[in-house]
Design a protein around this motif. Sequence first.
Motif, PDB file in Angstrom:
ATOM      1  N   MET A   1      -3.578   4.059   8.131  1.00 49.54           N
ATOM      2  CA  MET A   1      -4.285   4.089   6.844  1.00 49.54           C
ATOM      3  C   MET A   1      -5.533   4.961   6.946  1.00 49.54           C
TER       4      MET A   1
ATOM      5  N   GLY B   1       1.605   9.501  11.563  1.00 45.97           N
ATOM      6  CA  GLY B   1       1.063   8.163  11.288  1.00 45.97           C
ATOM      7  C   GLY B   1      -0.374   7.939  11.701  1.00 45.97           C
ATOM      8  N   LEU B   2      -1.189   9.004  11.696  1.00 46.05           N
ATOM      9  CA  LEU B   2      -2.569   8.876  12.176  1.00 46.05           C
ATOM     10  C   LEU B   2      -3.599   9.244  11.103  1.00 46.05           C
ATOM     11  N   ALA B   3      -3.329   8.878   9.857  1.00 46.59           N
ATOM     12  CA  ALA B   3      -4.231   9.271   8.764  1.00 46.59           C
ATOM     13  C   ALA B   3      -5.678   8.884   9.048  1.00 46.59           C
ATOM     14  N   GLY B   4      -5.864   7.657   9.566  1.00 50.34           N
ATOM     15  CA  GLY B   4      -7.218   7.176   9.796  1.00 50.34           C
ATOM     16  C   GLY B   4      -7.944   7.867  10.933  1.00 50.34           C
ATOM     17  N   ALA B   5      -7.223   8.675  11.702  1.00 48.81           N
ATOM     18  CA  ALA B   5      -7.834   9.333  12.861  1.00 48.81           C
ATOM     19  C   ALA B   5      -8.464  10.679  12.508  1.00 48.81           C
TER      20      ALA B   5
ATOM     21  N   ARG C   1       0.872  -1.185   0.000  1.00 49.71           N
ATOM     22  CA  ARG C   1       0.000   0.000   0.000  1.00 49.71           C
ATOM     23  C   ARG C   1       0.901   1.223   0.000  1.00 49.71           C
TER      24      ARG C   1
ATOM     25  N   VAL D   1      -4.415   2.419  12.057  1.00 50.37           N
ATOM     26  CA  VAL D   1      -4.877   3.806  11.939  1.00 50.37           C
ATOM     27  C   VAL D   1      -3.941   4.656  11.085  1.00 50.37           C
TER      28      VAL D   1
ATOM     29  N   GLU E   1       7.191  -3.965   1.919  1.00 56.49           N
ATOM     30  CA  GLU E   1       6.370  -3.386   0.854  1.00 56.49           C
ATOM     31  C   GLU E   1       7.259  -2.838  -0.268  1.00 56.49           C
TER      32      GLU E   1
ATOM     33  N   ARG F   1       7.143   0.224   4.662  1.00 58.15           N
ATOM     34  CA  ARG F   1       8.026  -0.736   5.317  1.00 58.15           C
ATOM     35  C   ARG F   1       8.824  -1.522   4.287  1.00 58.15           C
TER      36      ARG F   1
ATOM     37  N   GLU G   1       0.459   7.472   2.994  1.00 57.75           N
ATOM     38  CA  GLU G   1       0.263   7.119   4.390  1.00 57.75           C
ATOM     39  C   GLU G   1       1.619   6.750   4.988  1.00 57.75           C
ATOM     40  N   ASN G   2       1.596   6.559   6.280  1.00 60.47           N
ATOM     41  CA  ASN G   2       2.852   6.321   6.987  1.00 60.47           C
ATOM     42  C   ASN G   2       2.807   4.931   7.621  1.00 60.47           C
ATOM     43  N   GLY G   3       3.312   3.957   6.865  1.00 58.64           N
ATOM     44  CA  GLY G   3       3.253   2.563   7.292  1.00 58.64           C
ATOM     45  C   GLY G   3       4.097   2.250   8.514  1.00 58.64           C
TER      46      GLY G   3
ATOM     47  N   SER H   1      -1.741  13.180  10.005  1.00 65.96           N
ATOM     48  CA  SER H   1      -1.943  12.050   9.087  1.00 65.96           C
ATOM     49  C   SER H   1      -0.650  11.521   8.501  1.00 65.96           C
ATOM     50  N   LYS H   2       0.367  12.349   8.415  1.00 62.67           N
ATOM     51  CA  LYS H   2       1.572  11.970   7.686  1.00 62.67           C
ATOM     52  C   LYS H   2       2.687  11.576   8.661  1.00 62.67           C
TER      53      LYS H   2
ATOM     54  N   ALA I   1      -1.076   6.250  -1.088  1.00 67.68           N
ATOM     55  CA  ALA I   1      -1.850   7.339  -0.475  1.00 67.68           C
ATOM     56  C   ALA I   1      -1.000   8.200   0.451  1.00 67.68           C
TER      57      ALA I   1
END
Lengths: 372, 372
Positions: B65, A228-232, A38, B63, A353, A350, A43-45, A224-225, A41
């Motif tokens: 993502m 690491g809390l994009a989904g929040a 993934r 989260v 990925e 990571r 995001e911060n894996g 979000s970046k 987007a």
Amino acid sequence: MTKTYARLTPLADSLPATVPFVGPETQERARGRPFAARLGANENGFGPSPMALSAMAEAARDVWMYGDPENFDLRMALAAHHGIAPENIMVGEGIDGLLGYLVRLLVGSGDVVVTSKGAYPTFNYHVAGFGGRIETVPYNADHEDPVALVETAREVGAKLVYIANPDNPMGTWHAAGTVQRMIEAVPEGCLLVLDEAYVEFAPEGTAPDLAPDDPRVVRMRTFSKAYGLAGARVGYAIGARELITAFHKIRNHFGMCRISQAGALAALHDQDHLRQTLDRVGAARRRIESIAQQNGLHPLPSATNFVAVDCGADGDFARAVLQALVQQDVFVRMPFSTPQDRCIRVSTGRAEELDLFAAALPRALERARSSR
Amino acid sequence: MTKTYARLTPLADSLPATVPFVGPETQERARGRPFAARLGANENGFGPSPMALSAMAEAARDVWMYGDPENFDLRMALAAHHGIAPENIMVGEGIDGLLGYLVRLLVGSGDVVVTSKGAYPTFNYHVAGFGGRIETVPYNADHEDPVALVETAREVGAKLVYIANPDNPMGTWHAAGTVQRMIEAVPEGCLLVLDEAYVEFAPEGTAPDLAPDDPRVVRMRTFSKAYGLAGARVGYAIGARELITAFHKIRNHFGMCRISQAGALAALHDQDHLRQTLDRVGAARRRIESIAQQNGLHPLPSATNFVAVDCGADGDFARAVLQALVQQDVFVRMPFSTPQDRCIRVSTGRAEELDLFAAALPRALERARSSR
């Protein structure tokens, strides 16, 4: 004849039912298969601080209560973190939510807004959604063009001029001095929206000093970046008190998730984790650059958690590369506009990925070349 | 002279910086002391399903993502739960968020909306925020007045007419047949907003059958009340496909918290917990009624998780009672409008919180009476 009950406003009626980004889950459902990597987007894996996870677990036990509509604790902590007053900070449902509020406050039917051609589409979505008119300025050598943006804003009498620094989708950036000169040059009657979603990843000297009561600029930051809390869904705006106060006129006061408030607060307090994240993201960025180079491609310098990789040809070719990566279960995205769309945009992630990306890229290039 | 950079729209400029409800945390900070009993926001102190807590803990690990912008899994589960199509369901950031979207879609400058005098202020906030004009209809014997609401909507050419069934802040309700007749009577060009935030608490026969493609009505439901997830911000609208699709034109597509999505999905699947909650809320409601009666007050019949308690005099007296409860660390609220403001509104809660209410009420009445 069918009777009509829901009469949309003329503006709402004129808008398309759209989405600025198609989510990876939507693609997975269409493909009938999940992605294995993934990386699309930004995001911060590497994930949030363990302290944020603990705080969220704790807050979940209290989730029967609405969150504090003033976001008091988080605003106080952000104020202390930045050395500014809490009255200069508005917390909201991600930068996307805050951009929506900002546009609603300033942009009415026919009002003009200036942005770069191919910059953040969600900002444009909000502008269109409130009836604004968008004037675009081309990128200059894969950088947003501060001078041209401000000049155009002046020419067209824009109410807002938008720049992301560092930029998304290209990952390029300007030094603080350049941005400061842009702020100085903003014409009267126009507000600069400085989207700093990625600024934690950037070198020292990228963010101009915070002068929160400067009426010429509003800055957008996010959990979000780097956190690491994009989904929040937690972002915040920094701006002059009068502007920040205006958000209270229209915002969804009880809109913040209580668990997210707690997660962001704890994440902010764990600056050690942030530093580790920046190291990991830096290493992953170098790895993406190296994978690109090994495949004869040109990675653009990036001050973000993603790399725009120039595929060396036109948009059709890059789209074919992207498509072939997606077919190999590697989720990436690419810029929407020419000439930036000669690139694909690969988010850091990571090691496992990036291994998948490294394995998939040669075949993707082969397929794209063979289909030309 | 100071130069202006942020030029608000005339509408935004005209709006007050307000908040429909002052949060209990704000009151606690002002008092310098926390509340001992939180019985003012119609929250559900019995809490969400343990399955929801597990699902949220699980989701917190992911989260980093963004949440699925289509809310696909939750919409599918809601569709199965209600026996309707997912295309008739829009998930959003609580009913507050969805009401904001709905008003934005339909209400422009000068458009008229009808509601009851003293009904849900957040709806009015959204209407004012988009330049709409609010016409109110008085309550009739502490019930919203479906016939008068629809008649007024017809007279003034309203675009929206709002009713909550059961009602907030009075807790009263109408039988499904009455609501169905209201739906039948909605004039062409007007949409009925049927706010069913509390409907799970109501007796069988309160909610009309779901006819989701009925173009005359949009229904609002939430996970904040019976499901105990107020802090998670998850609501949903049920309406005709064309209307539901229109939300995609303006909504914050990535606005939902990923943890909240997971919590709501798991909560929906635990209908046993919901039934237990309804039993507990029922018992707590009877206890509030009994406490009120023991103090010579008249509790209104309620189909919700709160009880409006008629303090037997005017608004000033009820405000004094409320103030004296708050001074004793018991957070309650009261209706904003006369004559409903002769009541205080007490949310159901756990036994220990109701104990505190029971202990504080006699003294509160004494203080209020002595200050007349």
